[in-house]
Design a protein around this motif. Structure first.
Motif, PDB file in Angstrom:
ATOM      1  N   GLU A 557      50.392  52.372  41.354  1.00 43.34           N
ATOM      2  CA  GLU A 557      51.605  51.722  41.842  1.00 43.34           C
ATOM      3  C   GLU A 557      51.283  50.994  43.139  1.00 43.34           C
ATOM      4  N   PHE A 558      51.922  49.828  43.341  1.00 41.53           N
ATOM      5  CA  PHE A 558      51.692  49.096  44.585  1.00 41.53           C
ATOM      6  C   PHE A 558      52.857  48.152  44.844  1.00 41.53           C
ATOM      7  N   ASN A 559      52.934  47.673  46.097  1.00 42.84           N
ATOM      8  CA  ASN A 559      53.969  46.720  46.513  1.00 42.84           C
ATOM      9  C   ASN A 559      53.352  45.328  46.609  1.00 42.84           C
ATOM     10  N   LEU A 560      54.068  44.368  46.063  1.00 43.05           N
ATOM     11  CA  LEU A 560      53.587  42.983  46.098  1.00 43.05           C
ATOM     12  C   LEU A 560      54.568  42.168  46.937  1.00 43.05           C
ATOM     13  N   LYS A 561      54.058  41.632  48.054  1.00 44.21           N
ATOM     14  CA  LYS A 561      54.916  40.901  48.989  1.00 44.21           C
ATOM     15  C   LYS A 561      55.394  39.578  48.380  1.00 44.21           C
ATOM     16  N   PRO A 562      56.471  39.006  48.934  1.00 50.15           N
ATOM     17  CA  PRO A 562      56.997  37.738  48.410  1.00 50.15           C
ATOM     18  C   PRO A 562      55.929  36.650  48.381  1.00 50.15           C
ATOM     19  N   LYS A 563      55.908  35.898  47.290  1.00 51.61           N
ATOM     20  CA  LYS A 563      55.023  34.743  47.101  1.00 51.61           C
ATOM     21  C   LYS A 563      53.530  35.084  47.226  1.00 51.61           C
ATOM     22  N   SER A 564      53.182  36.324  47.003  1.00 51.25           N
ATOM     23  CA  SER A 564      51.776  36.715  47.135  1.00 51.25           C
ATOM     24  C   SER A 564      51.172  37.005  45.767  1.00 51.25           C
ATOM     25  N   THR A 565      49.851  37.147  45.762  1.00 50.24           N
ATOM     26  CA  THR A 565      49.144  37.433  44.513  1.00 50.24           C
ATOM     27  C   THR A 565      48.273  38.671  44.691  1.00 50.24           C
ATOM     28  N   GLU A 566      47.955  39.289  43.585  1.00 48.96           N
ATOM     29  CA  GLU A 566      47.128  40.494  43.591  1.00 48.96           C
ATOM     30  C   GLU A 566      46.236  40.459  42.354  1.00 48.96           C
ATOM     31  N   GLU A 567      45.067  41.086  42.477  1.00 49.72           N
ATOM     32  CA  GLU A 567      44.163  41.172  41.333  1.00 49.72           C
ATOM     33  C   GLU A 567      43.794  42.634  41.114  1.00 49.72           C
ATOM     34  N   LEU A 568      44.028  43.124  39.898  1.00 48.75           N
ATOM     35  CA  LEU A 568      43.692  44.498  39.545  1.00 48.75           C
ATOM     36  C   LEU A 568      42.473  44.492  38.640  1.00 48.75           C
ATOM     37  N   ARG A 569      41.610  45.483  38.829  1.00 50.32           N
ATOM     38  CA  ARG A 569      40.334  45.479  38.100  1.00 50.32           C
ATOM     39  C   ARG A 569      39.982  46.891  37.639  1.00 50.32           C
ATOM     40  N   LEU A 570      39.505  46.987  36.389  1.00 53.56           N
ATOM     41  CA  LEU A 570      38.971  48.230  35.839  1.00 53.56           C
ATOM     42  C   LEU A 570      37.568  47.930  35.324  1.00 53.56           C
ATOM     43  N   THR A 571      36.558  48.559  35.937  1.00 53.03           N
ATOM     44  CA  THR A 571      35.165  48.313  35.532  1.00 53.03           C
ATOM     45  C   THR A 571      34.719  49.382  34.538  1.00 53.03           C
ATOM     46  N   VAL A 572      34.090  48.920  33.441  1.00 53.22           N
ATOM     47  CA  VAL A 572      33.596  49.819  32.394  1.00 53.22           C
ATOM     48  C   VAL A 572      32.084  49.659  32.322  1.00 53.22           C
ATOM     49  N   THR A 573      31.363  50.753  32.484  1.00 51.71           N
ATOM     50  CA  THR A 573      29.896  50.697  32.444  1.00 51.71           C
ATOM     51  C   THR A 573      29.395  50.851  31.014  1.00 51.71           C
ATOM     52  N   ALA A 574      28.144  50.444  30.802  1.00 54.14           N
ATOM     53  CA  ALA A 574      27.540  50.542  29.468  1.00 54.14           C
ATOM     54  C   ALA A 574      27.481  51.988  28.998  1.00 54.14           C
ATOM     55  N   ASP A 575      27.187  52.912  29.913  1.00 56.88           N
ATOM     56  CA  ASP A 575      27.097  54.324  29.530  1.00 56.88           C
ATOM     57  C   ASP A 575      28.432  54.856  29.028  1.00 56.88           C
ATOM     58  N   GLU A 576      29.522  54.259  29.492  1.00 50.72           N
ATOM     59  CA  GLU A 576      30.843  54.724  29.069  1.00 50.72           C
ATOM     60  C   GLU A 576      31.191  54.276  27.650  1.00 50.72           C
ATOM     61  N   TYR A 577      30.657  53.112  27.222  1.00 55.27           N
ATOM     62  CA  TYR A 577      31.089  52.607  25.917  1.00 55.27           C
ATOM     63  C   TYR A 577      30.038  52.664  24.807  1.00 55.27           C
ATOM     64  N   LEU A 578      28.749  52.727  25.142  1.00 62.07           N
ATOM     65  CA  LEU A 578      27.721  52.605  24.106  1.00 62.07           C
ATOM     66  C   LEU A 578      27.844  53.655  23.009  1.00 62.07           C
ATOM     67  N   ASP A 579      28.102  54.897  23.384  1.00 62.79           N
ATOM     68  CA  ASP A 579      28.184  55.961  22.376  1.00 62.79           C
ATOM     69  C   ASP A 579      29.486  55.921  21.580  1.00 62.79           C
ATOM     70  N   LYS A 580      30.423  55.090  22.014  1.00 61.62           N
ATOM     71  CA  LYS A 580      31.728  55.048  21.345  1.00 61.62           C
ATOM     72  C   LYS A 580      31.901  53.804  20.476  1.00 61.62           C
ATOM     73  N   LEU A 581      30.890  52.944  20.452  1.00 59.70           N
ATOM     74  CA  LEU A 581      30.992  51.735  19.637  1.00 59.70           C
ATOM     75  C   LEU A 581      31.075  52.092  18.158  1.00 59.70           C
ATOM     76  N   VAL A 582      31.894  51.346  17.414  1.00 60.79           N
ATOM     77  CA  VAL A 582      31.947  51.476  15.961  1.00 60.79           C
ATOM     78  C   VAL A 582      31.441  50.167  15.371  1.00 60.79           C
ATOM     79  N   GLU A 583      31.420  50.053  14.034  1.00 59.38           N
ATOM     80  CA  GLU A 583      30.831  48.867  13.406  1.00 59.38           C
ATOM     81  C   GLU A 583      31.357  47.583  14.036  1.00 59.38           C
ATOM     82  N   TYR A 584      30.459  46.624  14.188  1.00 55.50           N
ATOM     83  CA  TYR A 584      30.712  45.293  14.738  1.00 55.50           C
ATOM     84  C   TYR A 584      30.885  45.293  16.252  1.00 55.50           C
TER      85      TYR A 584
END
Length: 713
Positions: A557-584
């Motif tokens: 949760e966060f407050n966004l001031k009038p006329k302002s912008t914000e950028e949210l980011r979620l980083t996913v590493t290779a170790d987190e997804y490689l073992d969970k990949l399915v076909e394609y």
């Protein structure tokens, strides 16, 4: 004494040149060539008698062409050709009648030309010669032709319903044996090579088996509308003994993984040999086989890929996703307990070309048929033919399944949040009019880009007007007016103030083993501070949109001031997804946010595919026709795990039939190198297509051009 027929010869090789059927293996078989003829065109036959020459003053000669168990001229399943040397028949203006003319009369042999009308049923015909005396007409000698004869459609004849005015395009849509099918999410879609192989010796016999199992009346087998609808039904096996079993869960141990197929021929050969459904297929495999069958029968056909494709399960012309009060996506559709809308990363079907006399003028031409079993139509898993013109105009009242196809390419993506004050129990929180049908692709005629995509053709405009244009909205609302369920969903409006803008950034190409980030940009456009709750997550998915494994999730949760912008980011590493990949190796990123001050809620998602290496193919410079040549395949394991149950599939329309090469387990980072041998049938440019599959990794492909010479240079 009446004439006794000793032989009927149908000149299979000679007729095939004029009928453009000389590529069929059945025709070129050295021991027992089988005639393959196009309806609506003359062909030559010879009749030889054993007891004396033909005498026009005393003999009656008839040749009967029969189709099915109870042939009859009224039903169009029997053609009776009376031979009268004193008359010279010409093709009548409407080309409705069978006829035969004498070309040559030498001793004991008559050479004839015969014409078959352009609307006769297609498939396997029987031929009989009947002779009698004018003075004793009831005493008939019969001779049954001991061999097969196939009649197929003739798109070069303007009286055939499959006629294509731009006849040069038939080189691509009827005669081309190798094509491409675009697969993969929007950002990483790639054309994978597919060998249609419509001229292979197994194809027409397999099609005949399909006909026999289909239950389609023999008299209806000349109508491409009925034929193509039946093909869309019989290529899948959901409610009949069709050609392919569909499967999407990644478990293919008891069959062949869909991604391992290189073309239609091994599928149709197995279907013919076992007379049972073949395991397994997915949408592009269903489409590839359907296109092979259509081209083999002379129906112009092309494979079509819809990037971001809607599966509308309840005829609302929307794809609906539901969230509870905590912004958690609900695992079911509360308004459709028997099914659930979904969005496929991509979906593939076939277009067929034909006249549509059952529709108003202007609705002929390309028609969509879909052999992938998604929803039933008239109680059976079949879809189409749906006129592209009708789809584009939203004419859902026209046959067949136009509404389903409109939704596939142009449904609005609606998101709903539980709201007990609303009549439906849910309030619409977001509507995306641009998400579905982002790009519709097929192969460009007369081009082939090896391991590239310069040969793709964007045909989106043939299915819908420019996204967001007035014409596009009008056609969708035209479809909504003709669909009762859709009216209720499009009538619902939202009175929520929307003064915060959200944008989920699409990911660039990510190589397998690289990390990536989910990024949402937020802009407060009003003069007040806004309090926002946001969730970002990533998961692996199957290409039909079904979730496989969650990877990572974050919320705040966060407050966004009038006329302002914000950028949210979620980083996913290779170790987190490689073992969970399915076909394609497809992943989906999700974002949902609520402005607590106004109850404005926004949700979006994006699919992407991590890039995997291709198979490298090394072809010698001098490849000689009808001489064995060794070709090398090379591939590197990109995963940090061992690959097991490894198989290469290798094929080429005139190089070799599908060859399966097994390989021992492959350690992480190891290089696989194998050799295979091809024996080209003809000179000229040929195409070799390969796939690699294992339990841990699928969808690896490669293709190469093979220039075949008659002699060493």
């Amino acid at each position: 004494m009446a004439l006794e027929t000793e032989m009927l010869y149908l000149y299979p090789k000679e007729n095939s040149k004029l009928h453009k059927t000389n590529q069929y293996d059945l025709v070129t078989d050295e021991e027992q060539p089988t005639p393959v003829l196009r309806r609506g065109q003359k062909f030559t036959v010879a009749v030889r008698f054993s007891n004396r020459p033909f005498d026009r003053t005393r003999d009656i000669l008839r040749i009967l062409f029969n189709f099915g168990p109870n042939p009859h001229p009224i039903k169009g399943t029997s053609g009776v050709v009376n031979i009268d040397p004193s008359k010279r028949h010409t093709i009548d203006e409407e080309q409705k009648l069978w006829f035969g003319n004498v070309l040559d009369d030498k001793r004991d042999t008559l050479t004839l030309e015969i014409f078959a009308p352009p609307n006769i049923p297609v498939g396997l015909w029987a031929v009989k010669v009947e002779t009698s005396l004018i003075s004793a007409r009831t005493q008939i000698n019969s001779f049954d032709y001991d061999g097969d004869l196939y009649f197929i459609c003739n798109p070069w004849n303007c009286h055939d319903m499959t006629f294509m005015p731009q006849s040069r395009l038939l080189e691509e849509y009827v005669l081309n044996e190798t094509g491409k099918i675009w697969v993969g999410p929007l950002g990483t879609t790639k054309g994978r090579e597919w060998i249609f192989g419509q001229f292979d010796a197994c194809v027409l016999p397999a099609v005949q088996l399909m006909f026999d199992k289909s239950g389609l009346a023999h008299a209806s087998r000349g109508d491409p509308i009925r034929l193509s609808r039946m093909i869309s039904k019989m290529v899948n096996s959901n409610d009949d003994d069709g050609i392919l079993v569909g499967r999407w869960d990644g478990d293919y141990e008891d069959g062949t993984a869909p991604s391992a197929w290189t073309g239609s021929v091994p599928i149709l050969q197995e279907y013919l040999d076992t007379q049972n459904s073949v395991s397994y297929g997915q949408c592009w495999v269903f489409s590839g086989v359907a296109t092979t069958i259509c081209r083999a029968l002379g129906i112009p056909s092309r494979v079509v890929s819809n990037l971001v494709s809607a599966h509308d399960a309840n005829s609302t012309l929307t794809v609906d996703k539901y969230f509870n009060e905590k912004n958690e996506e609900m695992p079911f559709d509360p308004n459709n307990p028997e099914g659930e809308d979904s969005i496929w990363n991509y979906h593939v079907w076939s277009d067929v070309y034909m006249a549509r006399p059952d529709l108003p003028p202007g609705y002929g031409g390309w028609q969509a048929i879909d052999a992938t079993p998604q929803e039933t139509s008239d109680g059976t898993y079949q879809c189409g033919p749906a006129s592209l013109e009708a789809i584009k105009k939203g004419q859902v009242g026209f046959n067949y399944d136009v509404g389903f196809m409109v939704a596939s390419v142009n449904a609005d993506l609606m998101r709903w949040k539980r709201d007990h004050t609303n009549v439906l129990g849910y309030t619409r929180i977001y509507c995306n009019k641009y998400h579905v049908g982002r790009m519709i692709l097929t192969k460009q005629p007369f081009m082939f880009d090896y391991n590239g995509d310069r040969d793709r053709q964007d045909i989106t405009i043939e299915y819908k007007a420019t996204e967001g244009s007035r014409a596009e909205r009008l056609s969708l609302f035209n479809a909504v007016r003709g669909t009762e369920a859709a009216k209720r969903f499009y009538d619902m409006s939202s009175d929520v103030i929307e003064d915060v803008e959200f944008d989920l950034l699409e990911l660039e190409q990510i190589k397998i083993g690289e990390s990536f980030s989910v990024v949402v940009k937020i802009k407060n456009t009003c003069e007040k501070t806004r309090n926002i709750k946001c969730q970002l997550s990533a998961a692996t998915v199957y290409y039909n949109g079904v979730k496989a494994h969650p990877i990572s999730k974050d919320e705040g949760e966060f407050n966004l001031k009038p006329k302002s912008t914000e950028e949210l980011r979620l980083t996913v590493t290779a170790d987190e997804y490689l073992d969970k990949l399915v076909e394609y190796s497809i992943m989906k990123i999700y974002a949902i946010a609520t402005v607590t001050d106004t109850n404005q809620t926004w949700a979006d998602e994006d699919d992407f595919q991590v890039i995997k290496p291709d198979i490298t193919i090394k072809v010698p410079r001098n490849v000689i026709a009808r001489r064995p040549t060794v070709i090398s395949l090379r591939f590197v394991n990109p995963l940090k795990k061992t690959l097991t149950n490894c198989k290469f599939h290798v094929s080429g329309a005139s190089l070799l039939r599908n060859q399966i090469i097994t390989h021992p387990d492959v350690k992480p980072g190891s290089v696989i190198t194998i050799d295979t041998s091809v024996i080209p049938k003809y000179e000229g440019e040929q195409k070799l297509v390969t796939t690699f599959s294992s339990r841990e990794l699928m969808g690896i492909t490669g293709t190469a051009k093979v220039d075949v010479h008659l002699h060493e240079e």
